[in-house]
Design a protein around this motif. Structure first.
Motif, PDB file in Angstrom:
ATOM      1  N   TRP A  29      -9.626  65.027  80.057  1.00  0.00           N
ATOM      2  CA  TRP A  29     -10.466  64.781  81.213  1.00  0.00           C
ATOM      3  C   TRP A  29     -11.863  64.513  80.704  1.00  0.00           C
ATOM      4  O   TRP A  29     -12.348  65.181  79.797  1.00  0.00           O
ATOM      5  CB  TRP A  29     -10.483  66.001  82.135  1.00  0.00           C
ATOM      6  CG  TRP A  29      -9.218  66.185  82.916  1.00  0.00           C
ATOM      7  CD1 TRP A  29      -8.423  65.199  83.402  1.00  0.00           C
ATOM      8  CD2 TRP A  29      -8.627  67.422  83.313  1.00  0.00           C
ATOM      9  NE1 TRP A  29      -7.363  65.751  84.084  1.00  0.00           N
ATOM     10  CE2 TRP A  29      -7.467  67.108  84.045  1.00  0.00           C
ATOM     11  CE3 TRP A  29      -8.965  68.747  83.138  1.00  0.00           C
ATOM     12  CZ2 TRP A  29      -6.650  68.082  84.598  1.00  0.00           C
ATOM     13  CZ3 TRP A  29      -8.137  69.721  83.687  1.00  0.00           C
ATOM     14  CH2 TRP A  29      -6.997  69.377  84.403  1.00  0.00           C
ATOM     15  N   ASP A  30     -12.548  63.513  81.261  1.00  0.00           N
ATOM     16  CA  ASP A  30     -13.904  63.224  80.796  1.00  0.00           C
ATOM     17  C   ASP A  30     -14.970  63.727  81.756  1.00  0.00           C
ATOM     18  O   ASP A  30     -16.116  63.897  81.363  1.00  0.00           O
ATOM     19  CB  ASP A  30     -14.090  61.740  80.516  1.00  0.00           C
ATOM     20  CG  ASP A  30     -13.817  60.856  81.721  1.00  0.00           C
ATOM     21  OD1 ASP A  30     -13.134  61.314  82.641  1.00  0.00           O
ATOM     22  OD2 ASP A  30     -14.292  59.704  81.730  1.00  0.00           O
ATOM     23  N   LYS A  31     -14.610  63.996  83.021  1.00  0.00           N
ATOM     24  CA  LYS A  31     -15.602  64.481  83.979  1.00  0.00           C
ATOM     25  C   LYS A  31     -14.933  65.272  85.086  1.00  0.00           C
ATOM     26  O   LYS A  31     -13.717  65.244  85.239  1.00  0.00           O
ATOM     27  CB  LYS A  31     -16.400  63.323  84.564  1.00  0.00           C
ATOM     28  CG  LYS A  31     -15.566  62.319  85.328  1.00  0.00           C
ATOM     29  CD  LYS A  31     -16.391  61.151  85.779  1.00  0.00           C
ATOM     30  CE  LYS A  31     -15.493  60.088  86.397  1.00  0.00           C
ATOM     31  NZ  LYS A  31     -16.230  58.927  86.814  1.00  0.00           N
ATOM     32  N   ARG A  44     -20.149  66.261  86.675  1.00  0.00           N
ATOM     33  CA  ARG A  44     -20.487  66.785  85.354  1.00  0.00           C
ATOM     34  C   ARG A  44     -19.482  66.244  84.346  1.00  0.00           C
ATOM     35  O   ARG A  44     -18.306  66.046  84.656  1.00  0.00           O
ATOM     36  CB  ARG A  44     -20.443  68.314  85.319  1.00  0.00           C
ATOM     37  CG  ARG A  44     -21.504  68.964  86.160  1.00  0.00           C
ATOM     38  CD  ARG A  44     -22.901  68.703  85.570  1.00  0.00           C
ATOM     39  NE  ARG A  44     -23.924  69.420  86.279  1.00  0.00           N
ATOM     40  CZ  ARG A  44     -24.654  68.943  87.271  1.00  0.00           C
ATOM     41  NH1 ARG A  44     -24.459  67.720  87.689  1.00  0.00           N
ATOM     42  NH2 ARG A  44     -25.576  69.675  87.836  1.00  0.00           N
ATOM     43  N   LEU A  45     -19.947  66.014  83.121  1.00  0.00           N
ATOM     44  CA  LEU A  45     -19.100  65.529  82.048  1.00  0.00           C
ATOM     45  C   LEU A  45     -18.635  66.686  81.172  1.00  0.00           C
ATOM     46  O   LEU A  45     -19.385  67.628  80.939  1.00  0.00           O
ATOM     47  CB  LEU A  45     -19.859  64.527  81.176  1.00  0.00           C
ATOM     48  CG  LEU A  45     -20.371  63.277  81.874  1.00  0.00           C
ATOM     49  CD1 LEU A  45     -21.181  62.433  80.898  1.00  0.00           C
ATOM     50  CD2 LEU A  45     -19.233  62.462  82.447  1.00  0.00           C
ATOM     51  N   PHE A  46     -17.397  66.616  80.692  1.00  0.00           N
ATOM     52  CA  PHE A  46     -16.932  67.552  79.690  1.00  0.00           C
ATOM     53  C   PHE A  46     -17.575  67.163  78.360  1.00  0.00           C
ATOM     54  O   PHE A  46     -17.917  65.998  78.140  1.00  0.00           O
ATOM     55  CB  PHE A  46     -15.408  67.512  79.554  1.00  0.00           C
ATOM     56  CG  PHE A  46     -14.687  68.166  80.694  1.00  0.00           C
ATOM     57  CD1 PHE A  46     -14.592  69.550  80.767  1.00  0.00           C
ATOM     58  CD2 PHE A  46     -14.093  67.414  81.698  1.00  0.00           C
ATOM     59  CE1 PHE A  46     -13.922  70.168  81.819  1.00  0.00           C
ATOM     60  CE2 PHE A  46     -13.421  68.022  82.750  1.00  0.00           C
ATOM     61  CZ  PHE A  46     -13.342  69.396  82.802  1.00  0.00           C
ATOM     62  N   VAL A  47     -17.728  68.114  77.456  1.00  0.00           N
ATOM     63  CA  VAL A  47     -18.289  67.822  76.141  1.00  0.00           C
ATOM     64  C   VAL A  47     -17.206  67.161  75.298  1.00  0.00           C
ATOM     65  O   VAL A  47     -16.161  67.735  75.045  1.00  0.00           O
ATOM     66  CB  VAL A  47     -18.793  69.107  75.449  1.00  0.00           C
ATOM     67  CG1 VAL A  47     -19.273  68.806  74.045  1.00  0.00           C
ATOM     68  CG2 VAL A  47     -19.906  69.732  76.262  1.00  0.00           C
TER      69      VAL A  47
END
Length: 91
Positions: A29-31, A44-47
């Motif tokens: 998942w990117d966000k 929000r974005l994942f790191v």
């Protein structure tokens, strides 16, 4: 999402939402989006290396860049992510 493995835990000062992907659903998942209701969601974005590269790319080159400027950008690698810190390496 796989509902039996997904859960929510709420305390006075914290909330944890655990999400589990359904079988056959692949990739990172990117966000994610969160908020008090669907009309007030914040994204929000994942790191991840891709998200950090994208963030730094827009920070260092906010307007459209030439190909040579894009090629000379630093290589970013995420080394470690914990609750207290994020460690990255820049080449």
């Amino acid at each position: 999402l796989l509902s039996p493995e997904s859960s929510v835990s709420v305390s006075a000062h914290n909330a944890v939402v655990r999400l589990a992907k359904a079988p056959g659903s692949g990739g990172l998942w990117d966000k994610f989006s969160f908020g008090p209701d669907p009309s007030a969601l914040q994204e929000r974005l994942f790191v991840s290396e891709e998200n950090i590269d994208g963030f730094l790319g827009t920070a260092f080159c906010p307007s459209p860049c030439s190909q040579s400027a894009l090629e000379s950008q630093a290589l970013i690698e995420v080394l470690d992510v914990t609750e207290d810190r994020i460690q990255i390496r820049v080449e």
